[in-house]
Design a protein around this motif. Structure first.
Motif, short mmCIF file in Angstrom:
data_model
loop_
_atom_site.label_atom_id
_atom_site.label_comp_id
_atom_site.label_asym_id
_atom_site.label_seq_id
_atom_site.Cartn_x
_atom_site.Cartn_y
_atom_site.Cartn_z
N GLN A 300 2.26 24.87 7.43
CA GLN A 300 2.43 26.32 7.38
C GLN A 300 2.45 26.78 5.94
O GLN A 300 2.91 26.06 5.06
CB GLN A 300 3.80 26.69 7.94
CG GLN A 300 3.96 26.47 9.39
CD GLN A 300 3.96 27.79 10.14
OE1 GLN A 300 3.74 28.85 9.56
NE2 GLN A 300 4.18 27.72 11.42
N ARG A 301 2.02 27.99 5.71
CA ARG A 301 2.17 28.61 4.39
C ARG A 301 2.78 29.98 4.58
O ARG A 301 2.45 30.68 5.52
CB ARG A 301 0.81 28.83 3.75
CG ARG A 301 0.16 27.61 3.23
CD ARG A 301 -1.11 28.02 2.54
NE ARG A 301 -0.81 29.02 1.48
CZ ARG A 301 -1.52 29.11 0.37
NH1 ARG A 301 -2.54 28.32 0.16
NH2 ARG A 301 -1.21 30.03 -0.53
N LEU A 302 3.68 30.33 3.69
CA LEU A 302 4.18 31.69 3.65
C LEU A 302 3.84 32.23 2.26
O LEU A 302 4.34 31.71 1.26
CB LEU A 302 5.69 31.73 3.88
CG LEU A 302 6.19 31.22 5.23
CD1 LEU A 302 7.71 31.31 5.30
CD2 LEU A 302 5.59 32.02 6.39
N ASP A 303 2.95 33.20 2.19
CA ASP A 303 2.53 33.75 0.90
C ASP A 303 3.18 35.11 0.66
O ASP A 303 3.43 35.86 1.60
CB ASP A 303 1.01 33.93 0.88
CG ASP A 303 0.29 32.60 0.97
OD1 ASP A 303 0.52 31.77 0.08
OD2 ASP A 303 -0.45 32.38 1.94
N PHE A 304 3.43 35.39 -0.60
CA PHE A 304 3.99 36.69 -0.99
C PHE A 304 3.25 37.19 -2.23
O PHE A 304 2.95 36.40 -3.13
CB PHE A 304 5.49 36.54 -1.30
CG PHE A 304 6.28 36.08 -0.10
CD1 PHE A 304 6.75 36.99 0.83
CD2 PHE A 304 6.51 34.72 0.12
CE1 PHE A 304 7.45 36.56 1.96
CE2 PHE A 304 7.20 34.28 1.25
CZ PHE A 304 7.67 35.20 2.16
N GLU A 305 2.96 38.48 -2.26
CA GLU A 305 2.30 39.06 -3.44
C GLU A 305 2.70 40.53 -3.55
O GLU A 305 3.08 41.15 -2.54
CB GLU A 305 0.78 38.91 -3.33
CG GLU A 305 0.17 39.70 -2.17
CD GLU A 305 -1.26 39.28 -1.80
OE1 GLU A 305 -1.59 38.08 -1.86
OE2 GLU A 305 -2.03 40.17 -1.41
N PRO A 306 2.60 41.09 -4.76
CA PRO A 306 2.94 42.51 -4.88
C PRO A 306 1.84 43.37 -4.26
O PRO A 306 0.69 42.95 -4.22
CB PRO A 306 3.02 42.74 -6.40
CG PRO A 306 2.22 41.63 -7.00
CD PRO A 306 2.25 40.48 -6.04
N PRO A 307 2.17 44.57 -3.76
CA PRO A 307 1.13 45.43 -3.19
C PRO A 307 0.20 45.98 -4.27
O PRO A 307 0.61 46.16 -5.42
CB PRO A 307 1.93 46.58 -2.55
CG PRO A 307 3.27 46.55 -3.18
CD PRO A 307 3.52 45.16 -3.68
N ASP A 308 -1.06 46.21 -3.90
CA ASP A 308 -2.04 46.80 -4.81
C ASP A 308 -1.93 48.32 -4.71
O ASP A 308 -2.45 48.95 -3.79
CB ASP A 308 -3.44 46.33 -4.40
CG ASP A 308 -4.53 46.91 -5.28
OD1 ASP A 308 -4.27 47.92 -5.98
OD2 ASP A 308 -5.65 46.36 -5.26
N THR A 309 -1.22 48.90 -5.66
CA THR A 309 -0.93 50.33 -5.57
C THR A 309 -2.15 51.18 -5.91
O THR A 309 -2.18 52.38 -5.63
CB THR A 309 0.23 50.71 -6.52
OG1 THR A 309 -0.04 50.13 -7.79
CG2 THR A 309 1.54 50.16 -6.00
N GLU A 310 -3.16 50.57 -6.50
CA GLU A 310 -4.37 51.32 -6.85
C GLU A 310 -5.20 51.57 -5.59
O GLU A 310 -5.58 52.71 -5.30
CB GLU A 310 -5.16 50.52 -7.89
CG GLU A 310 -5.92 51.38 -8.88
CD GLU A 310 -7.33 51.67 -8.38
OE1 GLU A 310 -7.74 52.83 -8.47
OE2 GLU A 310 -8.02 50.76 -7.89
N ARG A 311 -5.44 50.53 -4.81
CA ARG A 311 -6.22 50.70 -3.57
C ARG A 311 -5.39 51.36 -2.46
O ARG A 311 -5.93 51.94 -1.54
CB ARG A 311 -6.75 49.34 -3.08
CG ARG A 311 -8.05 48.92 -3.77
CD ARG A 311 -8.60 47.62 -3.21
NE ARG A 311 -7.56 46.60 -3.17
CZ ARG A 311 -7.28 45.84 -2.11
NH1 ARG A 311 -7.98 45.98 -1.00
NH2 ARG A 311 -6.32 44.95 -2.16
#
Ligand code: NAD
Ligand code: MG
Length: 398
Positions: A300-311
């Protein structure tokens, strides 16, 4: 035995709720079912659950349902109410202990407020009601002595992390910030230009959740997370600056709470709304829900990233509307409902939703800064925002 009113019973949340009621007939009885105009699905559920009250907000649908129930051998004891007023009447009948608020959009507000004033337990899925009328909802629940339990998966996750003693609308003790997880929707990794002209079927194809059309488009624009930010602000009585959004494409971690001592608690589960609904129905005890368990035996993988506020400018719009305060979140919600409907009817393109919402907020910024003192004042600004958004949509559509 608890009497349940399932508002929006023919929808995605409503059907998940009825599934659970069907599994636990010794604990719950469906006393009220409501829908807008879907007569056939409503008849099917009436035959199965024999509610005491049914509301069809569309008067023609109410009449048809009434006739069909009279013809049916089992339909004699079911009362049919019609129109939006029927929703308010059904929200406060004495047979009802808990309301599952599963109507989509502003159409659900009046009944939720009525249930709050009547001191019912409200299992809240209809986030638009809280976004529009946060302060009025808090006040109505206080005065009526109503309990609100969030059903929206992120807010339900946070509610679970806050523990058994926590009550909504109070600032939770020892909390540094809330982390709302977002799947990122179907366009998480799309180029901006491709996203701009995405089709309706592409926008409603959510990678993890199966939901109604409006919330599916909101997930694609990430306005859903914007609305949820406002929802969290009111439910948990925390400032916008203490609520962060984290993109987590697998939708396994449903949200997290970070405490003052540095601990972070999360709630995990398969993306199936029957988990948060079951949790809310039986809180603080637990009942069985037929949800697939997480599989820890395969990789399993759990990924996290910041939202792309431009798109995805929706998050910034939601934050700005909270900072403006007053009726700004209601204007944001109204404009979004109009723009999403126009997109679903193929009048405007996907990328044009943002402009219609932003333009409406800008045009009404002055009026929106005032806090509506009553539901009537709120509905007046809601109507103005809808008119302006409609005009903008018409202009965009040419
Ligand atoms: P849906 O479109 O599947 O169902 C909506 C229900 O509301 C239907 O029963 C419909 O008949 C009724 N309805 C629609 N317009 C109405 C009107 N004008 N008057 C009265 N009733 C009306 O929507 P859904 O996906 O079940 O979402 C319901 C609410 O729950 C939304 O506010 C959504 O944001 C929230 N929510 C849904 C999910 C999900 O997984 N579906 C998750 C979190 C929150
Ligand atoms: Mg959600």
């Amino acid at each position: 035995m608890q009497g349940v009113a399932v508002f929006g019973s023919t929808g995605s949340i409503g059907q998940s709720t009825l599934d659970l009621i069907g599994l636990h007939p010794e604990r719950f009885r469906a006393e009220v079912l409501t829908a807008h105009r879907q007569v056939e699905p409503m008849l099917r559920d009436c035959e199965r659950f024999k509610p005491r009250w049914v509301v069809m907000t569309d008067p023609d649908a109410a009449q048809t349902l009434q006739l069909r129930l009279r013809e049916a051998s089992w339909g004699g004891h079911i009362n049919v109410l019609a129109g939006p007023q029927g929703l308010v009447t059904a929200a406060v009948v004495p047979e009802v202990d808990m309301m599952v608020a599963g109507i989509v959009g502003a159409a659900g507000l009046a009944s939720v407020l009525a249930a709050a004033r009547a001191g019912k337990k409200i299992l809240l899925a209809n986030k638009e009601a809280l976004v529009m009328a946060g302060p009025l909802m808090v006040q109505a629940a206080r005065l009526g002595g109503a309990t609100v339990i969030p059903v929206d998966s992120e807010h339900n996750a946070i509610f679970q992390c806050l523990g058994e003693n926590y009550r909504c609308f109070q600032p939770p003790a020892g909390v540094r910030r809330l982390l709302l997880t977002a799947s990122g929707g179907p366009f998480r990794s799309w180029e901006k230009a491709r996203m701009f002209s995405a089709s309706v079927s592409e926008a409603i194809a959510h990678p993890n959740w199966s939901m109604g059309r409006k919330i599916s488009v909101d997930s694609a624009t990430m306005m859903n997370k914007g609305l949820e930010l406002i929802e969290a602000h009111w439910l948990f009585s925390l400032p916008e600056s203490a609520i962060e959004v984290v993109v987590h494409p697998q939708s396994v971690v449903h949200s997290m709470v970070e405490f003052d001592d540095g601990s972070t608690l999360a709630q995990l589960g398969s993306p199936d709304m029957r988990t948060p609904i079951a949790c809310a129905m039986s809180w603080p005890s637990r009942i069985h829900a037929p949800v697939k368990a997480l599989d820890w035996q395969s990789a399993q993988r759990l990924d996290f990233e910041p939202p792309d506020t431009e798109r995805f400018p929706s998050l910034a719009l939601a934050r700005a509307s909270l900072r403006t305060g007053g009726a700004a979140p209601a204007v944001l919600n109204a404009a979004n409902e109009i723009a999403v409907e126009a997109f679903l009817n193929e009048r405007i393109r996907f990328g044009e939703i943002f402009g219609a919402v932003e333009g409406t907020l800008a045009q009404l910024s002055h009026q929106a800064a005032n806090t509506p003192a009553s539901v009537d004042e709120l509905l007046e600004i809601d109507r103005q925002a809808r008119d302006i958004a409609q005009a903008r949509v018409a202009k965009i559509a040419g």
